[in-house]
Design an enzyme around this catalytic site. Structure first.
Site, PDB file in Angstrom:
ATOM      1  N   ASP A  16     -33.774 -42.281  41.439  1.00 31.19           N
ATOM      2  CA  ASP A  16     -34.796 -41.230  41.341  1.00 31.19           C
ATOM      3  C   ASP A  16     -35.246 -41.126  39.883  1.00 31.19           C
ATOM      4  O   ASP A  16     -34.770 -40.269  39.132  1.00 31.19           O
ATOM      5  CB  ASP A  16     -34.205 -39.907  41.828  1.00 31.19           C
ATOM      6  CG  ASP A  16     -35.257 -38.839  42.092  1.00 31.19           C
ATOM      7  OD1 ASP A  16     -36.445 -39.190  42.248  1.00 31.19           O
ATOM      8  OD2 ASP A  16     -34.887 -37.647  42.159  1.00 31.19           O
ATOM      9  N   THR A 149     -42.046 -35.359  51.055  1.00 30.90           N
ATOM     10  CA  THR A 149     -41.237 -34.750  50.009  1.00 30.90           C
ATOM     11  C   THR A 149     -41.383 -33.229  50.014  1.00 30.90           C
ATOM     12  O   THR A 149     -42.091 -32.670  50.844  1.00 30.90           O
ATOM     13  CB  THR A 149     -41.615 -35.365  48.644  1.00 30.90           C
ATOM     14  OG1 THR A 149     -40.690 -34.922  47.656  1.00 30.90           O
ATOM     15  CG2 THR A 149     -43.027 -35.000  48.238  1.00 30.90           C
ATOM     16  N   PHE A 171     -34.621 -31.626  49.929  1.00 33.25           N
ATOM     17  CA  PHE A 171     -34.231 -31.349  48.538  1.00 33.25           C
ATOM     18  C   PHE A 171     -32.949 -30.519  48.479  1.00 33.25           C
ATOM     19  O   PHE A 171     -32.992 -29.294  48.525  1.00 33.25           O
ATOM     20  CB  PHE A 171     -35.370 -30.605  47.828  1.00 33.25           C
ATOM     21  CG  PHE A 171     -36.416 -31.508  47.226  1.00 33.25           C
ATOM     22  CD1 PHE A 171     -36.783 -32.683  47.827  1.00 33.25           C
ATOM     23  CD2 PHE A 171     -37.046 -31.147  46.045  1.00 33.25           C
ATOM     24  CE1 PHE A 171     -37.753 -33.518  47.281  1.00 33.25           C
ATOM     25  CE2 PHE A 171     -38.020 -31.958  45.475  1.00 33.25           C
ATOM     26  CZ  PHE A 171     -38.372 -33.142  46.093  1.00 33.25           C
TER      27      PHE A 171
END
Length: 315
Positions: A16, A149, A171
């Site tokens: 990431d 996302t 997340f």
């Protein structure tokens, strides 16, 4: 065997970061980027020439086109390092515009294809709004695979599964942050770690639901705050991890055992769930954490997209 090596035996590890020069030492299969990571990278001496060279080559074109050229330039460099896929994000300021999101995705894919990169090595990253999910649904029918996302709420994951999206990024860390802030002084870290971590619980619920009902969408846990969260999700399809935490995993050697498995999920007694637009919007509205973190995430990515615009205009 260190924890990173152990993790890779059960889960696909994704880097990431926009820092492709740092990436190789961890040998991830895929990589993800976002506006904040690209902004951070282009402000480093190692990567500044990449921005200035790209801007110079496309000077005079509309700003949004130059931005996409910069994003794809980073993606092309990353694809020299990873054997798998790179995620490149559509401007967060388009998060509530289905048609504009589709158009921007077409342009990004076109730039990659012009550079000789096949579609199956690219994931177009889109915020998990209703509009974003509908854009991704259309793109998937064209063979343009998407990574949804800013996913915080179970209803977002259900809607992505229904839409046939390739991959979602729930997340973990930002969910954890929200619950920790809400609890204030009442928060006891030891009691809320591992399987009890609210971010870990969210991803576990989504993973189990997908595997129980044969939903093909890949689950990629994201936004980690510590390696305990990562280890508690061993067995998840993919986990995207920052270089700092990859280094910590590489330096640790405690045993890592799978926490999630498709076989175990299939034995669970779960009810099927589906959402139309009204149901989705109401379910998200009923989830204060999901509502707040989605809105905040779009705002923060939009701010960083604006800062990247400014750097390009000044280059």
């Amino acid at each position: 065997m260190n924890q990173l090596e152990q993790l890779k035996a059960h889960t696909i590890v994704v880097a990431d970061t926009g820092n492709f020069k740092q990436m190789a030492q961890y040998a991830p299969r895929d990589a993800t980027t976002n506006p904040s990571l690209i902004l951070k990278a282009v402000q480093q001496a190692d990567y500044a020439p990449l921005l200035t060279d790209t801007v110079a080559a496309h000077r005079g074109k509309p700003l949004d086109e130059i931005v996409d050229q910069v994003l794809v330039r980073f993606g092309l460099e990353i694809l020299k390092v990873v054997p798998g896929r790179v995620s490149t994000e559509v401007d967060a300021r388009l998060s509530f515009d289905t048609a504009a999101t589709i158009a921007r995705a077409h342009r990004l894919i076109g730039l990659y294809e012009a550079a000789g990169i096949p579609r199956d090595r690219i994931l177009i990253k889109i915020a998990s709004t209703w509009e974003g999910i509908q854009a991704a649904k259309q793109l998937e029918t064209e063979g343009i695979h998407c990574n949804l996302t800013l996913l915080f709420s179970f209803c977002q994951a259900v809607a992505c599964g229904q839409a046939g999206i390739q991959l979602i990024s729930p997340f973990v860390g930002r969910i954890y942050d929200w619950y920790k802030k809400q609890a204030g002084a009442a928060w006891v870290e030891a009691d809320m770690a591992g399987a009890n971590d609210p971010g870990v619980k969210s991803v576990t619920q989504i993973y189990n639901f997908y595997k129980k009902f044969g939903i093909r969408t890949e689950v990629m846990g994201a936004s980690f705050r510590n390696i305990g969260q990562i280890n508690a999700l061993t067995g998840c399809d993919l986990l995207t991890i920052s270089p700092d935490l990859l280094a910590q995993l590489q330096a640790a050697d405690a045993p890592v055992t799978p926490a999630l498995s498709a076989e175990a999920a299939q034995q669970l007694d779960l009810e099927p769930v589906s959402f139309d637009e009204a149901g989705f919007r109401f379910a998200l509205n009923e989830d204060p954490m999901g509502t707040e973190k989605l809105a905040e995430g779009i705002r923060l990515f939009a701010i960083d997209a604006g800062k990247l615009d400014k750097l390009i205009l000044e280059a």
